[in-house]
Design a protein around this motif. Structure first.
Motif, short mmCIF file in Angstrom:
data_model
loop_
_atom_site.label_atom_id
_atom_site.label_comp_id
_atom_site.label_asym_id
_atom_site.label_seq_id
_atom_site.Cartn_x
_atom_site.Cartn_y
_atom_site.Cartn_z
N LEU A 136 37.76 24.46 52.38
CA LEU A 136 37.46 25.44 53.44
C LEU A 136 37.70 26.93 52.67
O LEU A 136 38.72 27.15 52.24
CB LEU A 136 38.34 25.20 54.64
N VAL A 137 36.73 27.86 52.97
CA VAL A 137 36.65 29.09 52.39
C VAL A 137 36.95 30.17 53.62
O VAL A 137 36.05 30.03 54.49
CB VAL A 137 35.40 29.26 51.81
N ARG A 138 37.98 30.93 53.41
CA ARG A 138 38.23 32.09 54.49
C ARG A 138 37.08 33.19 54.08
O ARG A 138 36.89 33.30 53.15
CB ARG A 138 39.49 32.56 54.06
N SER A 139 36.90 33.72 55.46
CA SER A 139 36.00 34.78 55.50
C SER A 139 36.17 35.75 54.51
O SER A 139 35.36 36.68 54.20
CB SER A 139 35.79 35.14 57.26
N GLY A 140 37.40 36.39 54.38
CA GLY A 140 37.64 37.30 53.50
C GLY A 140 37.29 37.27 52.06
O GLY A 140 37.51 38.00 51.38
N TRP A 141 37.17 35.87 51.59
CA TRP A 141 37.05 35.58 50.37
C TRP A 141 35.69 36.37 49.56
O TRP A 141 34.53 36.53 50.19
CB TRP A 141 36.72 34.07 49.73
N GLN A 142 35.74 36.77 48.40
CA GLN A 142 34.36 37.45 47.80
C GLN A 142 34.67 37.10 46.26
O GLN A 142 35.66 37.32 45.74
CB GLN A 142 34.32 38.97 48.15
N PRO A 143 33.67 36.92 45.90
CA PRO A 143 33.70 36.84 44.00
C PRO A 143 33.90 37.99 43.44
O PRO A 143 33.56 39.10 44.08
CB PRO A 143 32.26 36.49 43.79
N ASP A 144 34.81 38.06 42.54
CA ASP A 144 35.11 39.24 41.45
C ASP A 144 34.97 38.76 40.12
O ASP A 144 35.65 38.09 39.39
CB ASP A 144 36.73 39.41 42.01
N GLY A 145 33.69 39.16 39.72
CA GLY A 145 33.17 38.71 38.43
C GLY A 145 34.03 39.47 37.32
O GLY A 145 34.33 38.99 36.23
N ASP A 146 34.87 40.72 37.62
CA ASP A 146 35.53 41.33 36.58
C ASP A 146 37.12 40.81 36.34
O ASP A 146 37.66 41.01 35.41
CB ASP A 146 35.64 42.85 36.94
N ALA A 147 37.43 40.28 37.32
CA ALA A 147 39.03 39.76 37.48
C ALA A 147 38.94 38.28 36.98
O ALA A 147 38.29 37.48 37.19
CB ALA A 147 39.47 39.75 39.05
N PRO A 148 40.07 38.01 36.19
CA PRO A 148 40.40 36.82 35.63
C PRO A 148 40.41 35.82 36.64
O PRO A 148 40.91 36.13 37.91
CB PRO A 148 41.58 36.69 34.82
N GLU A 149 39.98 34.53 36.40
CA GLU A 149 40.30 33.30 37.54
C GLU A 149 41.70 33.18 37.84
O GLU A 149 42.53 33.10 37.18
CB GLU A 149 39.47 32.13 37.12
N GLU A 172 39.18 21.11 38.08
CA GLU A 172 39.09 22.57 38.54
C GLU A 172 39.55 23.51 37.64
O GLU A 172 38.66 24.40 37.27
CB GLU A 172 39.44 22.67 40.07
N ALA A 173 40.78 23.36 37.30
CA ALA A 173 41.33 24.36 36.31
C ALA A 173 40.65 24.29 34.98
O ALA A 173 40.12 25.44 34.23
CB ALA A 173 42.84 23.94 36.29
N GLU A 174 40.24 23.20 34.30
CA GLU A 174 39.50 23.22 33.00
C GLU A 174 38.18 23.64 33.37
O GLU A 174 37.90 24.44 32.30
CB GLU A 174 39.49 21.89 32.87
N ARG A 175 37.47 23.54 34.14
CA ARG A 175 36.12 23.91 34.60
C ARG A 175 36.28 25.30 34.82
O ARG A 175 35.29 26.31 34.42
CB ARG A 175 35.76 23.46 35.75
N ARG A 176 37.37 25.99 35.24
CA ARG A 176 37.17 27.46 35.81
C ARG A 176 38.15 28.13 34.33
O ARG A 176 37.93 29.22 34.69
CB ARG A 176 38.08 27.68 36.94
#
Length: 289
Positions: A136-149, A172-176
């Protein structure tokens, strides 16, 4: 059907946010993204309404997966995007779609908000019934390509650890390319509290035992995923509050859900329920035996 990352759409901003998150997940996994919109039968009075009748509603609802797919293909040209429209009851059809998928993704507004069918009772019904992981993904989520995962936060029950939940979090951690933050919260049964209230060293001894148990449970996963950094957090208090707090800055929160017979209804457990309502990061609910 081949394995996919599937996202349920209801036209709300939350479901479109979920679709964007699912697109990123599909790219990480090297899988197609499947968009599913379910058109629920309308009441007789709504069907006869000249403005919002069946034809009008079908026209708008069929546009939802088509237009979302077009937008995602423009933003992710290397991603295969499939879209489909189904007629029926969302809870049943989305739970069935989860069985054909590696992962089902839904949108969520959290506590105290009313919106599309993925937000309230239907969304929780899908989580409770799905045999595959649901995010489930909250509405406020947005991708941030500049920030570390951010780290993958893993809620750990050392009394009944399940490999399915651990494997999902570490993969998931290894993939990311990020770390696992393992959170274990404990509390003493009332009979221990009353029996040892006068012993000031008992709390410390119990805490050391819990910390040792957490380390032991994580040992084989550290060995299996040597590239994944693991941090341990073990403390006394509320598991749901600790996980919600840990969700700030996390990339994903992973919690387990024990499979129950159908007669038990849509119970998902108080900790998982609270985390789904209040966590700021996407939450993965992983069913296990």
């Amino acid at each position: 059907m081949s394995r996919t990352v599937t996202v349920g759409l209801d036209g709300s901003p939350e479901s479109r946010t979920a679709a964007e998150w699912a697109a990123g997940e599909a790219r990480l996994r090297g899988l197609p993204l499947r968009l599913v919109h379910v058109w629920e039968p309308v009441t007789e009075s709504m069907a006869q309404d000249p403005v919002i009748g069946v034809a009008t509603q079908r026209h708008w609802t069929e546009r939802i997966p088509r237009e979302t797919a077009e937008e995602l293909r423009l933003r992710h040209p290397d991603l295969e995007v499939l879209s489909e429209h189904q007629d029926g009851f969302p809870g049943e059809l989305l739970a069935a779609a989860a069985e054909e998928s590696e992962l089902l993704v839904l949108g969520s507004r959290g506590l105290g908000r009313v919106g599309g069918y993925l937000v309230g009772s239907v969304g929780f019904s899908v989580v409770a019934r799905a045999g595959r992981p649901v995010v489930l993904v909250r509405s406020g989520w947005q991708p941030d390509g500049d920030a570390p995962e951010g780290p993958v936060v893993l809620g750990v029950d050392t009394t009944a650890p399940d490999d399915t939940v651990f494997a999902f979090a570490f993969e998931e951690a290894e993939r990311r390319g990020t770390s696992v933050r393992a959170v274990r919260t404990w509390s003493m049964p009332p009979y221990y509290v009353y029996g040892f209230a006068a012993d000031p060293t008992f709390d410390q001894e119990w805490s050391l035992q819990e910390e040792a148990a957490l380390t032991e449970v994580l040992k084989p996963w550290r060995q299996k995923y040597p590239s994944v950094e693991v941090t341990e957090e073990c403390g006394y208090g509320s598991a749901s509050l600790q996980l919600v707090e840990a969700s700030h800055g996390a990339g994903l929160v992973v919690v387990g859900r024990r499979r129950r017979p159908a007669s038990f209804g849509t119970h998902i457990g108080p900790v998982t329920h609270a985390v789904l309502h209040h966590a700021t990061a996407p939450v993965a609910v992983v069913p296990h035996d």
